[in-house]
Design a protein around this motif. Sequence first.
Motif, PDB file in Angstrom:
ATOM      1  N   ASP A 109      -4.380   1.949  -9.478  1.00  0.00           N
ATOM      2  CA  ASP A 109      -4.148   3.275  -8.918  1.00  0.00           C
ATOM      3  C   ASP A 109      -3.630   3.178  -7.493  1.00  0.00           C
ATOM      4  OD1 ASP A 109      -7.167   4.239  -7.389  1.00  0.00           O
ATOM      5  OD2 ASP A 109      -6.902   2.327  -8.366  1.00  0.00           O
ATOM      6  N   GLY A 110      -2.925   4.211  -7.090  1.00  0.00           N
ATOM      7  CA  GLY A 110      -2.490   4.403  -5.716  1.00  0.00           C
ATOM      8  C   GLY A 110      -2.999   5.771  -5.295  1.00  0.00           C
ATOM      9  N   ASP A 111      -3.667   5.850  -4.164  1.00  0.00           N
ATOM     10  CA  ASP A 111      -4.359   7.076  -3.791  1.00  0.00           C
ATOM     11  C   ASP A 111      -4.062   7.512  -2.371  1.00  0.00           C
ATOM     12  OD1 ASP A 111      -6.106   7.182  -6.206  1.00  0.00           O
ATOM     13  OD2 ASP A 111      -6.939   5.349  -5.352  1.00  0.00           O
ATOM     14  N   ILE A 127       0.838  -1.198   0.000  1.00  0.00           N
ATOM     15  CA  ILE A 127       0.000   0.000   0.000  1.00  0.00           C
ATOM     16  C   ILE A 127       0.871   1.246   0.000  1.00  0.00           C
ATOM     17  CG2 ILE A 127      -1.647   1.348   1.356  1.00  0.00           C
ATOM     18  CD1 ILE A 127      -2.811  -1.375   2.281  1.00  0.00           C
ATOM     19  N   ALA A 141       2.495   1.774  -3.448  1.00  0.00           N
ATOM     20  CA  ALA A 141       1.555   2.275  -4.459  1.00  0.00           C
ATOM     21  C   ALA A 141       1.205   3.732  -4.230  1.00  0.00           C
ATOM     22  CB  ALA A 141       0.284   1.433  -4.451  1.00  0.00           C
ATOM     23  N   ALA A 142       1.198   4.163  -2.981  1.00  0.00           N
ATOM     24  CA  ALA A 142       0.825   5.540  -2.672  1.00  0.00           C
ATOM     25  C   ALA A 142       2.035   6.433  -2.398  1.00  0.00           C
ATOM     26  CB  ALA A 142      -0.117   5.565  -1.469  1.00  0.00           C
ATOM     27  N   ARG A 161      -9.358  -3.538  -3.597  1.00  0.00           N
ATOM     28  CA  ARG A 161      -8.802  -2.299  -3.068  1.00  0.00           C
ATOM     29  C   ARG A 161      -8.403  -2.559  -1.625  1.00  0.00           C
ATOM     30  NH1 ARG A 161      -8.714   2.650  -4.732  1.00  0.00           N
ATOM     31  NH2 ARG A 161     -10.110   2.249  -6.462  1.00  0.00           N
ATOM     32  N   GLN A 209      -4.125   6.043   2.957  1.00  0.00           N
ATOM     33  CA  GLN A 209      -3.630   5.746   1.624  1.00  0.00           C
ATOM     34  C   GLN A 209      -4.150   4.375   1.224  1.00  0.00           C
ATOM     35  OE1 GLN A 209       0.429   6.384   2.485  1.00  0.00           O
ATOM     36  NE2 GLN A 209       0.663   4.593   3.772  1.00  0.00           N
ATOM     37  N   GLU A 210      -4.295   4.174  -0.086  1.00  0.00           N
ATOM     38  CA  GLU A 210      -4.823   2.909  -0.559  1.00  0.00           C
ATOM     39  C   GLU A 210      -4.276   2.594  -1.945  1.00  0.00           C
ATOM     40  OE1 GLU A 210      -9.087   3.444  -0.515  1.00  0.00           O
ATOM     41  OE2 GLU A 210      -9.060   4.333  -2.503  1.00  0.00           O
ATOM     42  N   ALA A 211      -4.430   1.339  -2.330  1.00  0.00           N
ATOM     43  CA  ALA A 211      -4.029   0.887  -3.650  1.00  0.00           C
ATOM     44  C   ALA A 211      -5.098  -0.062  -4.159  1.00  0.00           C
ATOM     45  CB  ALA A 211      -2.680   0.180  -3.588  1.00  0.00           C
ATOM     46  N   GLY A 236      -5.198  10.486  -6.651  1.00  0.00           N
ATOM     47  CA  GLY A 236      -4.233   9.437  -6.880  1.00  0.00           C
ATOM     48  C   GLY A 236      -3.492   9.508  -8.179  1.00  0.00           C
TER      49      GLY A 236
END
Length: 195
Positions: free
Chosen positions: A120-122, A13, A16-17, A90, A79-81, A172
């Motif tokens: 995506d990474g957000d 995670i 990705a973020a 997710r 944060q998330e991916a 993201g």
Amino acid sequence: MSASQSSSRRDLIRLAAAAIGGAVLPGFARAGVRPETYSSGEIVENGHRFFGSISRGLAEGLEKANKQWGRPNAYILGQEAGGAFVGGVRYGEGTMFTRNAGQKGVFWQGPSIGLDAGADGDRTMMLVYNLPEVNSIYRRYAGVNGSAYLVGGLGFTALNNDEVVVMPVRAGLGARLGLALGYIKFTPDSTWNPF
């Protein structure tokens, strides 16, 4: 879940973020206390600090949400991916802030299905409306998620479970296009199981 699995999920995670986020510190909370609400100004100010220059649409989206659901009584910064090709998953982690019950570390994960492809990474701010008590966050919230961006973007989604509404605001990086039906599930501990 073993400590190494939990650590590798966190590393994924964060990786990705990484281009858009820093670490979020875990906190604490008192159970059984209904959180007090936050004003639009407080949420926008925290959003500007969290998202930086990407947050221009935050105030407008918040205004529309507040007209529909009132003022949020909690919010989550994290944060998330995620990724999808028809079916998707997710994973995220962050800290939930409440005015009168402190901070609480939370994790979320969930599946989706639909016409959706990409990854995506957000950095994610989730506004929480009508939360009856702090531990009520630990359940599933369903909704429809739409994504359309290449390289980066800012998006709003509304998910609900009974009277509680969670509105993720995501800024993201990645490439994502589609429309999917799914849910996110909040948990107090990290898990790879999206269901």
